[in-house]
Design a protein around this motif. Sequence first.
Motif, PDB file in Angstrom:
ATOM      1  N   UNK A 253       9.845   1.040  10.301  1.00  0.00           N
ATOM      2  CA  UNK A 253       8.399   1.109  10.132  1.00  0.00           C
ATOM      3  C   UNK A 253       8.032   0.631   8.744  1.00  0.00           C
ATOM      4  N   UNK A 254       6.807   0.147   8.623  1.00  0.00           N
ATOM      5  CA  UNK A 254       6.222  -0.185   7.331  1.00  0.00           C
ATOM      6  C   UNK A 254       5.239   0.916   6.963  1.00  0.00           C
ATOM      7  N   UNK A 281     -17.417   2.835  -2.599  1.00  0.00           N
ATOM      8  CA  UNK A 281     -17.857   1.438  -2.744  1.00  0.00           C
ATOM      9  C   UNK A 281     -17.814   0.997  -4.203  1.00  0.00           C
ATOM     10  N   UNK A 282     -17.488  -0.285  -4.382  1.00  0.00           N
ATOM     11  CA  UNK A 282     -17.448  -0.846  -5.724  1.00  0.00           C
ATOM     12  C   UNK A 282     -16.214  -0.509  -6.521  1.00  0.00           C
ATOM     13  N   UNK A 283     -15.223   0.150  -5.926  1.00  0.00           N
ATOM     14  CA  UNK A 283     -13.996   0.499  -6.634  1.00  0.00           C
ATOM     15  C   UNK A 283     -12.860  -0.424  -6.221  1.00  0.00           C
ATOM     16  N   UNK A 284     -11.757  -0.311  -6.930  1.00  0.00           N
ATOM     17  CA  UNK A 284     -10.549  -1.081  -6.629  1.00  0.00           C
ATOM     18  C   UNK A 284      -9.401  -0.100  -6.444  1.00  0.00           C
ATOM     19  N   UNK A 285      -8.725  -0.201  -5.319  1.00  0.00           N
ATOM     20  CA  UNK A 285      -7.522   0.600  -5.096  1.00  0.00           C
ATOM     21  C   UNK A 285      -6.336  -0.338  -4.929  1.00  0.00           C
ATOM     22  N   UNK A 286      -5.156   0.215  -5.113  1.00  0.00           N
ATOM     23  CA  UNK A 286      -3.939  -0.599  -5.112  1.00  0.00           C
ATOM     24  C   UNK A 286      -2.998  -0.084  -4.027  1.00  0.00           C
ATOM     25  N   UNK A 287      -2.351  -1.019  -3.349  1.00  0.00           N
ATOM     26  CA  UNK A 287      -1.555  -0.706  -2.167  1.00  0.00           C
ATOM     27  C   UNK A 287      -0.157  -1.281  -2.328  1.00  0.00           C
ATOM     28  N   UNK A 288       0.850  -0.448  -2.077  1.00  0.00           N
ATOM     29  CA  UNK A 288       2.240  -0.900  -2.057  1.00  0.00           C
ATOM     30  C   UNK A 288       2.831  -0.624  -0.681  1.00  0.00           C
ATOM     31  N   UNK A 289       3.679  -1.518  -0.209  1.00  0.00           N
ATOM     32  CA  UNK A 289       4.333  -1.369   1.085  1.00  0.00           C
ATOM     33  C   UNK A 289       5.815  -1.118   0.894  1.00  0.00           C
ATOM     34  N   UNK A 290       6.388  -0.353   1.810  1.00  0.00           N
ATOM     35  CA  UNK A 290       7.808  -0.035   1.750  1.00  0.00           C
ATOM     36  C   UNK A 290       8.379  -0.033   3.157  1.00  0.00           C
ATOM     37  N   UNK A 291       9.626  -0.456   3.266  1.00  0.00           N
ATOM     38  CA  UNK A 291      10.351  -0.351   4.522  1.00  0.00           C
ATOM     39  C   UNK A 291      10.869   1.078   4.667  1.00  0.00           C
ATOM     40  N   UNK A 292      10.699   1.644   5.840  1.00  0.00           N
ATOM     41  CA  UNK A 292      11.074   3.040   6.065  1.00  0.00           C
ATOM     42  C   UNK A 292      11.727   3.190   7.421  1.00  0.00           C
ATOM     43  N   UNK A 293      12.405   4.318   7.590  1.00  0.00           N
ATOM     44  CA  UNK A 293      12.985   4.714   8.875  1.00  0.00           C
ATOM     45  C   UNK A 293      12.298   5.992   9.324  1.00  0.00           C
ATOM     46  N   UNK A 294      11.910   6.004  10.576  1.00  0.00           N
ATOM     47  CA  UNK A 294      11.213   7.162  11.129  1.00  0.00           C
ATOM     48  C   UNK A 294      12.179   7.966  11.995  1.00  0.00           C
ATOM     49  N   UNK A 398       1.988  -3.421  10.833  1.00  0.00           N
ATOM     50  CA  UNK A 398       1.292  -2.590   9.862  1.00  0.00           C
ATOM     51  C   UNK A 398      -0.187  -2.929   9.888  1.00  0.00           C
ATOM     52  N   UNK A 399      -1.027  -1.920  10.084  1.00  0.00           N
ATOM     53  CA  UNK A 399      -2.470  -2.063   9.985  1.00  0.00           C
ATOM     54  C   UNK A 399      -3.052  -0.689   9.674  1.00  0.00           C
TER      55      UNK A 399
END
Length: 448
Positions: A253-254, A281-294, A398-399
């Motif tokens: 999974x991602x 609204x009007x803000x900036x957020x940061x996203x990181x992705x990782x490979x994982x096992x479920x 991933x979504x």
Amino acid sequence: MNAPQVRPSLKPSDSLVRIFLAAVALFGAAKPALGLEPEQREVVVVNGRVWDGGEYRETFVPSTEDEVTLMAGQGSAIIYARTLEYYWPLSRQVYVDFQRQRDVVEGQLVIRQDGEVVARETLQPYAILYPEGARNGGGRLLWGDEAERAYTEHQETERRFVRDFAAAQQAHSAYERKLVQTGAARIRGEPVEPVAPPPPLPKPSIRLVTAPEPGFRVLLEPGRYTMAVERDGRRVTGTERRLRAIGLRGRAALVADVIPTERWTRPLATNIEDARIFARPGTVLYLTLAEASRFDEAEYLPIVSPQAEPVPGRPIWVRRRPAGVDRLQVAWSDAEGDQLSRQPLKVEQTGGSSFGYRIRAARAGETPDLDAFAVAVPADASVSRGSIGLVQPAEAPFIREMVVVHPPKSSLGFALALLPIAGYVLIRGRRRIAGRFRLTGFVSSRGP
């Protein structure tokens, strides 16, 4: 004439009595503190490196647990160790003091299934080889002479790198001195010769081989077994354990971590596919992705944490490594989506009394603090929904849905604030009107 009064002299025995009484008083005062010291007892526990589907994890099974759970299809290394064990009531966990005592139980590990011997293992040195470094996982167990040889080669490689790096540093220092001398000669008008650049500094290898340790190799098919250490044909007391080998395969999974600017050191995990990300609204957020096992918690936790209390049916995600996704697709409401690129970022602390943070793109030569996607949330009041996902389909899709939380309008907020007052006025008015009607009816009934 009154005779002079003479005080009795203090005997040595009286001094000793007073010292003894003071020591008893001090011991009584310290007794509650001493009561917090846990009681330790010498037992035999199981310790080693077990495979969890992506890497080797160190674990130990206390003497209070009579079953050891391992993952089938991949070898694990275990030992029996005689040590000091104690129970800590604050965490409700059993701990061991390996620093004071950790005596490996010698003998032969005998594994049986339905009374039949299926494996006999002797103690032998083992090491873990990480071709891409321990951080990236993918370790492999090496046994016996192969483990000793791989570790010796690894040490020689490390020593060679140190020698080559020191020589390259000396060459760079000589090059810098030569440049200074050449510049001075050019200023004096003397003829100069071109200076050859030094060789580049060698890069260290991320390959890692751990130091060899003794262990029993356990590699079984799924099923239930019993095991014990035998010496001279007799079982060693305290080594009898039940063994469960499970054919556990984690679902790839991602997963993502949302990093707000104001709390970048404490990311928010978003693991499930139905999770929604709420943003202002009007803000900036940061996203990181990782490979994982479920995994199912009831199957995974007994392997890596035998004392845990798992909940059957509850999923657990084990992050393996950063995902190699370079681009994401983000779309807001019905507008056409845009693509985002992963970028190195630097975090700076702002001045003043607020002590906030500012995240910017890392400049050349800077060590980035984050490697993430910067997601700008629109400030438009008409935008309330969005989605972010992969540009191209992958084995692990991933979504995530994004919800823009707009502040309530001032007029609506004012109207909502007046609702209690309006309700109070309405109730009071109805009571007055009802009272007048009752009064009118009373007077008319008494009239002429």
